[in-house]
Design a protein around this motif. Structure first.
Motif, PDB file in Angstrom:
ATOM      1  N   LYS A  66       0.821  -1.212   0.000  1.00 10.97           N
ATOM      2  CA  LYS A  66       0.000   0.000   0.000  1.00 10.97           C
ATOM      3  C   LYS A  66       0.854   1.262   0.000  1.00 10.97           C
ATOM      4  O   LYS A  66       0.445   2.291  -0.530  1.00 10.97           O
ATOM      5  N   VAL A  67       2.022   1.204   0.630  1.00 10.97           N
ATOM      6  CA  VAL A  67       2.878   2.392   0.678  1.00 10.97           C
ATOM      7  C   VAL A  67       4.290   2.025   0.233  1.00 10.97           C
ATOM      8  O   VAL A  67       4.875   1.052   0.715  1.00 10.97           O
ATOM      9  N   ILE A  68       4.815   2.807  -0.706  1.00 11.85           N
ATOM     10  CA  ILE A  68       6.174   2.632  -1.223  1.00 11.85           C
ATOM     11  C   ILE A  68       6.968   3.877  -0.842  1.00 11.85           C
ATOM     12  O   ILE A  68       6.482   5.007  -1.000  1.00 11.85           O
ATOM     13  N   GLY A  69       8.179   3.694  -0.348  1.00  8.19           N
ATOM     14  CA  GLY A  69       8.990   4.833   0.097  1.00  8.19           C
ATOM     15  C   GLY A  69       9.608   5.576  -1.082  1.00  8.19           C
ATOM     16  O   GLY A  69      10.390   5.012  -1.845  1.00  8.19           O
ATOM     17  N   LEU A  90      11.687   1.625   8.951  1.00  2.74           N
ATOM     18  CA  LEU A  90      10.351   2.197   9.145  1.00  2.74           C
ATOM     19  C   LEU A  90       9.240   1.209   8.793  1.00  2.74           C
ATOM     20  O   LEU A  90       8.070   1.483   9.031  1.00  2.74           O
ATOM     21  N   GLY A  91       9.622   0.095   8.210  1.00  5.61           N
ATOM     22  CA  GLY A  91       8.622  -0.921   7.908  1.00  5.61           C
ATOM     23  C   GLY A  91       8.143  -0.943   6.469  1.00  5.61           C
ATOM     24  O   GLY A  91       7.217  -1.681   6.132  1.00  5.61           O
ATOM     25  N   THR A 114       3.078  11.857  -5.463  1.00  7.41           N
ATOM     26  CA  THR A 114       3.726  11.515  -4.216  1.00  7.41           C
ATOM     27  C   THR A 114       2.746  11.900  -3.137  1.00  7.41           C
ATOM     28  O   THR A 114       2.421  13.088  -3.038  1.00  7.41           O
ATOM     29  N   VAL A 115       2.281  10.952  -2.371  1.00  8.32           N
ATOM     30  CA  VAL A 115       1.171  11.171  -1.442  1.00  8.32           C
ATOM     31  C   VAL A 115       1.726  11.192  -0.024  1.00  8.32           C
ATOM     32  O   VAL A 115       2.240  10.188   0.457  1.00  8.32           O
ATOM     33  N   ASN A 116       1.608  12.355   0.629  1.00 10.08           N
ATOM     34  CA  ASN A 116       2.121  12.483   1.995  1.00 10.08           C
ATOM     35  C   ASN A 116       1.017  12.808   2.997  1.00 10.08           C
ATOM     36  O   ASN A 116       1.287  13.117   4.147  1.00 10.08           O
ATOM     37  N   ASP A 117      -0.216  12.744   2.546  1.00 13.97           N
ATOM     38  CA  ASP A 117      -1.355  13.082   3.383  1.00 13.97           C
ATOM     39  C   ASP A 117      -2.220  11.832   3.566  1.00 13.97           C
ATOM     40  O   ASP A 117      -2.622  11.189   2.587  1.00 13.97           O
ATOM     41  N   PRO A 170       6.382  10.430   5.819  1.00 14.62           N
ATOM     42  CA  PRO A 170       6.069  10.979   7.142  1.00 14.62           C
ATOM     43  C   PRO A 170       5.443   9.895   8.016  1.00 14.62           C
ATOM     44  O   PRO A 170       4.764   9.005   7.514  1.00 14.62           O
ATOM     45  N   ASP A 171       5.674   9.991   9.323  1.00 13.42           N
ATOM     46  CA  ASP A 171       5.125   8.976  10.236  1.00 13.42           C
ATOM     47  C   ASP A 171       3.625   8.806  10.032  1.00 13.42           C
ATOM     48  O   ASP A 171       3.097   7.708  10.127  1.00 13.42           O
ATOM     49  N   ALA A 172       2.946   9.940   9.765  1.00 13.50           N
ATOM     50  CA  ALA A 172       1.490   9.886   9.688  1.00 13.50           C
ATOM     51  C   ALA A 172       1.009   8.900   8.628  1.00 13.50           C
ATOM     52  O   ALA A 172      -0.015   8.250   8.799  1.00 13.50           O
ATOM     53  N   ILE A 173       1.748   8.783   7.553  1.00  6.39           N
ATOM     54  CA  ILE A 173       1.299   7.881   6.496  1.00  6.39           C
ATOM     55  C   ILE A 173       1.354   6.438   6.989  1.00  6.39           C
ATOM     56  O   ILE A 173       0.395   5.692   6.850  1.00  6.39           O
ATOM     57  N   LEU A 174       2.460   6.065   7.613  1.00  7.97           N
ATOM     58  CA  LEU A 174       2.580   4.664   8.048  1.00  7.97           C
ATOM     59  C   LEU A 174       1.659   4.367   9.225  1.00  7.97           C
ATOM     60  O   LEU A 174       0.968   3.356   9.243  1.00  7.97           O
ATOM     61  N   THR A 175       1.616   5.267  10.196  1.00  5.25           N
ATOM     62  CA  THR A 175       0.763   4.987  11.362  1.00  5.25           C
ATOM     63  C   THR A 175      -0.705   5.111  10.973  1.00  5.25           C
ATOM     64  O   THR A 175      -1.529   4.318  11.406  1.00  5.25           O
TER      65      THR A 175
END
Ligand code: MG
Length: 257
Positions: free
Chosen positions: A18-21, A43-44, A225-228, A248-253
């Protein structure tokens, strides 16, 4: 029945997280560096996006910009600089002095590290005009030599139609993504010609009708690039497969629940 009909399509084999760095974890460590890829793993993240371009002598190095000034203490263009000189520059201090001495990695070093970290890779070829074939050929050879991890964990893209077409011919078993800013009219024909395993778009150009046209056509959709978090969730709710994020932490958490 033809052989191609009896084989599963590539897109059903790719397992895109779902999320790629983005460039490793670009908001958390120097972009496109080995330290950045290690940070992404910490960060996982399961996959990272990174950029590959040619040095003066056609050696593939992992670097985003045409020029050195933004992220290193070197000057001039990457494509006119030898690997030896590229390797002498500091690619970490621009981000934080604690990363002083971090180097511009070669593609070989990068692919080797990603496999040891068990990270998948969305590899974007940054092709200078006139050097598209040289870049695609050397990237194809390097991947075929070094990438022994399951190939479903690798996706190669380029904004250059020539570079990605040459790559597809040179390494037909490696999945390609159709990379575009906004979806152009007739995108389906371009993606089909490429036998694309995924479509990768700028999220700011993605209305929900566009998301739907990609998913209805059967392609996994990646948005950059999605940071929100709320934007990411809205894209997922409409069928987007993955987002490329600076980390940003918010994306992963925010996405873990
Ligand atoms: Mg990129």
């Amino acid at each position: 029945m033809s052989q191609t009909m009896s084989m599963p399509p590539i897109e059903t084999l790719l397992r895109i997280p779902k999320v790629i760095g983005h460039r490793g974890a670009a908001s958390r460590a120097p972009e496109n560096t080995l330290a950045g890829f290690r940070k992404a793993a910490e960060l996982g993240y399961r996959w990272v996006e990174c950029d590959v371009r040619l040095s003066q002598e056609d050696h593939p190095v992992v670097f985003h910009d045409d020029i050195l000034a933004r992220t290193t203490d070197g000057r001039g263009s990457v494509g006119a600089t030898s690997v030896r000189d590229l390797r002498s520059y500091d690619a970490g201090s621009y981000f934080n002095p604690s990363y002083r001495g971090e180097r511009i990695p070669t593609l070989e070093e990068t692919l080797t590290l990603l496999q040891s970290l068990r990270l998948g890779c969305d590899l974007e070829m940054k092709a200078e005009r006139g050097r598209e074939r040289a870049l695609a050929d050397v990237v194809a050879r390097t991947i075929e030599r070094l990438w022994s991890q399951d190939p479903i964990s690798l996706l190669v893209t380029s904004f250059s139609p020539l570079a990605i077409e040459v790559f597809a011919g040179a390494a037909p078993s490696i999945p390609r993504g159709y990379l575009t800013g906004a979806l152009p009219l007739g995108w389906q024909a371009r993606a089909a010609r490429l036998k694309a395993a995924a479509v990768v778009c700028d999220h700011t150009s993605l209305g929900f009708a566009n998301v739907r046209s990609v998913t209805d056509a059967g392609y996994p959709l990646l948005a950059y690039t999605v940071n929100d978090v709320s934007r990411a969730q809205a894209l997922f709710a409409r069928g987007t497969e993955g987002v490329i994020s600076d980390g940003p932490d918010a994306i992963l958490t925010g996405l873990s629940g």
